[in-house]
Design a protein around this motif. Structure first.
Motif, PDB file in Angstrom:
ATOM      1  N   ARG B  40       0.660  -1.113   0.068  1.00 19.32           N
ATOM      2  CA  ARG B  40      -0.234   0.151  -0.009  1.00 19.32           C
ATOM      3  C   ARG B  40       0.957   1.173   0.092  1.00 19.32           C
ATOM      4  O   ARG B  40       1.907   1.499   0.763  1.00 19.32           O
ATOM      5  CB  ARG B  40      -0.766   0.041   1.172  1.00 19.32           C
ATOM      6  N   GLU B  47      -4.942   6.121  -1.214  1.00 14.94           N
ATOM      7  CA  GLU B  47      -4.496   4.846  -0.805  1.00 14.94           C
ATOM      8  C   GLU B  47      -4.591   3.952  -2.055  1.00 14.94           C
ATOM      9  O   GLU B  47      -5.739   3.768  -2.772  1.00 14.94           O
ATOM     10  CB  GLU B  47      -4.963   4.310   0.290  1.00 14.94           C
ATOM     11  N   THR B  48      -3.410   3.380  -2.538  1.00 12.93           N
ATOM     12  CA  THR B  48      -3.354   2.697  -3.673  1.00 12.93           C
ATOM     13  C   THR B  48      -2.663   1.235  -3.333  1.00 12.93           C
ATOM     14  O   THR B  48      -1.852   1.103  -2.804  1.00 12.93           O
ATOM     15  CB  THR B  48      -2.369   3.267  -4.652  1.00 12.93           C
ATOM     16  N   ILE B  49      -3.368   0.177  -3.956  1.00 17.32           N
ATOM     17  CA  ILE B  49      -2.707  -1.283  -3.909  1.00 17.32           C
ATOM     18  C   ILE B  49      -1.491  -1.137  -5.013  1.00 17.32           C
ATOM     19  O   ILE B  49      -1.671  -0.595  -5.966  1.00 17.32           O
ATOM     20  CB  ILE B  49      -3.697  -2.221  -4.347  1.00 17.32           C
ATOM     21  N   ASP B 382      -6.791  -8.263  -1.927  1.00 12.80           N
ATOM     22  CA  ASP B 382      -6.072  -7.339  -2.934  1.00 12.80           C
ATOM     23  C   ASP B 382      -6.021  -8.191  -4.256  1.00 12.80           C
ATOM     24  O   ASP B 382      -6.388  -7.375  -5.309  1.00 12.80           O
ATOM     25  CB  ASP B 382      -4.482  -7.335  -2.330  1.00 12.80           C
TER      26      ASP B 382
END
Lengths: 82, 400
Positions: B40, B47-49, B382
């Motif tokens: 992350r 917020e980004t995977i 995810d």
């Protein structure tokens, strides 16, 4: 110095699939800059030339070869040697 | 006389970059504002995977590794201020080399400040102007650059094609000098592996020395995590291996290893090893802790395999055109052209997932790729989110 017309003709034929510009190929055509072919595609094209003539053109030689005539002279020299 | 502007030749690159910028975010200069975990980050306030980090073991925030780095910095300082052949060799560097040699079951190991330098050093240390290097057409740039530095004659063979290598070796028979053949464990763009057994057969016929770059396969493949040669049971046939600390190890640095009795001499023959500052104490200590983790926690490798298979199956289910048919942590999706690839990359980022964008000439066969790399630290949630977003952004566009 000029390479043999036959070799130039064969190289032009091999180069056509890589030529997306539609420009007419001549002995003075600069393979990378005139035809907008990137470095990896130039190496792929030279591999085709190697296999067509059954010769070895090391990458060190490719880097000093700019025009179709330059490459044809390398091919002439190496086919004669073989 | 008129000056020729040296930077004028890069104008085309600048124009291409400007076109990319006009379509959204700078895909080749993206900034992570905060890193929250191995999977992350905060990018553009969101917020980004992270699905393009090569952080295969998800080890970058491991408490033991972080502590080892902090302790080493406190004990040995922030940097070594010198090269390995001057004042830059610390007990820590020797300890990491010894631990890695043990892990790799090799007699000798030399570490480098970066993985890039490991290939520069190994290629140029092994081969010289009288030798010939045969390299796979899809080799990483560090291999090409190392080959160029060596001054050796360079012959490129068709990707993963042992018969093509055979043909090119036959053409060069009788020439003076040694021959080095270079392959990779997992190829970084498409995720495919070298058919090692086929290359070993060719090696037996011609008698060259064989180097495997295990950058993406070290820690990932094989029953012991030593890479493709370990997986294939062919370690004895590989003369030299190269690897990196910036993927499974989660730090920075690289290594070369082998059993040759003169291997240690390479320390005085590899300019990229000799003329650069050695790795910082924190980086070496972190790598050392991570190597021990790789040996002690094989479940990370297992988890990575499960995650990779899940993403691969999900993408297959969406009908995406993938880089190869073998499951590995590198899963690349082939796209139609540069413009649509940039657009989809932006849409994925906007939706909350970061992947790598890979465009020619950095890719084989002029492919445009959205390249994912899986981590052991990804949760199933995810992975499923990544699949769903690719379904929404990529598969729907391909179907349209």
């Amino acid at each position: 110095m000029t390479a043999s017309q036959d070799t130039i003709g064969q190289i032009c034929k091999l180069l056509e699939p890589f030529n997306s510009t539609g420009k007419v190929l001549t002995p003075d055509t600069e393979i990378s800059t005139d035809l907008n072919i990137d470095s990896v595609a130039v190496m792929d094209f030279v591999m085709e030339v190697e296999d067509h003539f059954d010769i070895e053109i090391p990458l060190n030689v490719v880097s000093e070869t700019h025009s179709i005539n330059d490459l044809a002279m390398v091919v002439d020299a190496r086919t004669k040697k073989a | 006389m008129q000056m020729i502007d040296l930077l004028e030749k890069h104008k085309g690159i600048a124009e291409r970059h400007a076109r990319m910028m006009a379509m959204g975010v700078d895909a080749v200069g993206l900034t992570n504002d905060k890193i929250l975990s191995p999977t992350r980050a905060v990018i553009n306030g969101r917020e980004t995977i992270l699905a393009g980090t090569n952080n295969y073991m998800g080890i970058t925030f491991d408490a033991d590794c972080v502590r080892a780095g902090q302790d080493a910095m406190a004990e040995f300082g922030t940097g070594t201020t010198g090269s390995r052949i001057a004042n830059g060799s610390y007990a820590l560097h020797k300890e990491l080399e010894s631990e890695l040699a043990k892990f790799l079951k090799r007699k000798h190991c030399i570490i480098f400040t970066t993985g890039y330098q490991a290939n520069l050093g190994m290629m140029s240390g092994l081969a010289g102007p009288k030798d010939t290097i045969f390299l796979d057409a899809d080799s990483h740039s560090s291999i090409y650059d190392g080959c160029a530095l060596s001054g050796a004659k360079l012959v490129r063979f068709r990707h993963n094609d042992a018969a093509d290598l055979d043909k090119r070796l036959a053409r060069s028979e009788g020439e003076e000098g040694g021959r080095l053949v270079v392959v990779e464990g997992i190829y970084s763009m498409l995720g495919d592996r070298a058919p090692l057994a086929d290359f070993v057969e060719v090696k037996k016929k011609y008698g060259f020395q064989l180097l495997a770059d295990e950058a993406h396969s070290f820690g990932v493949l094989g029953p012991h995590g030593r890479g493709l040669a370990d997986e294939a049971g062919l370690e004895d046939d590989i003369d030299f291996i190269v690897g990196t600390f910036s993927k499974s190890i989660g730090a920075i640095g690289g290594f070369g290893a082998g059993n040759h009795p003169l291997f240690e001499t390479l320390r005085y023959a590899m300019r990229p090893y000799m003329f650069t500052a050695s790795s910082s104490p924190a980086s070496v200590a972190t790598s050392l802790a991570a190597v021990r983790k790789l040996a002690a926690e094989p479940e990370r490798r297992g988890r990575l395999g499960v995650n990779s298979a899940r993403l691969f199956a999900g993408f297959k289910g969406l009908g995406l055109d993938l880089g190869c048919d073998t499951v590995s942590p590198v899963i690349a999706v082939k796209c139609a052209d540069e413009i649509s690839t940039i657009a989809m990359w932006n849409a994925l980022l906007e939706a909350g997932v970061y992947v790598n964008i890979a465009l020619p000439p950095g890719t084989p066969n002029r492919l445009c790729l959205l390249r994912c790399s899986v981590s052991a630290a990804h949760s199933f949630d995810d992975i499923d989110k990544i699949i769903a977003l690719f379904g929404k952004v990529v598969a729907s566009r391909a179907a349209a």
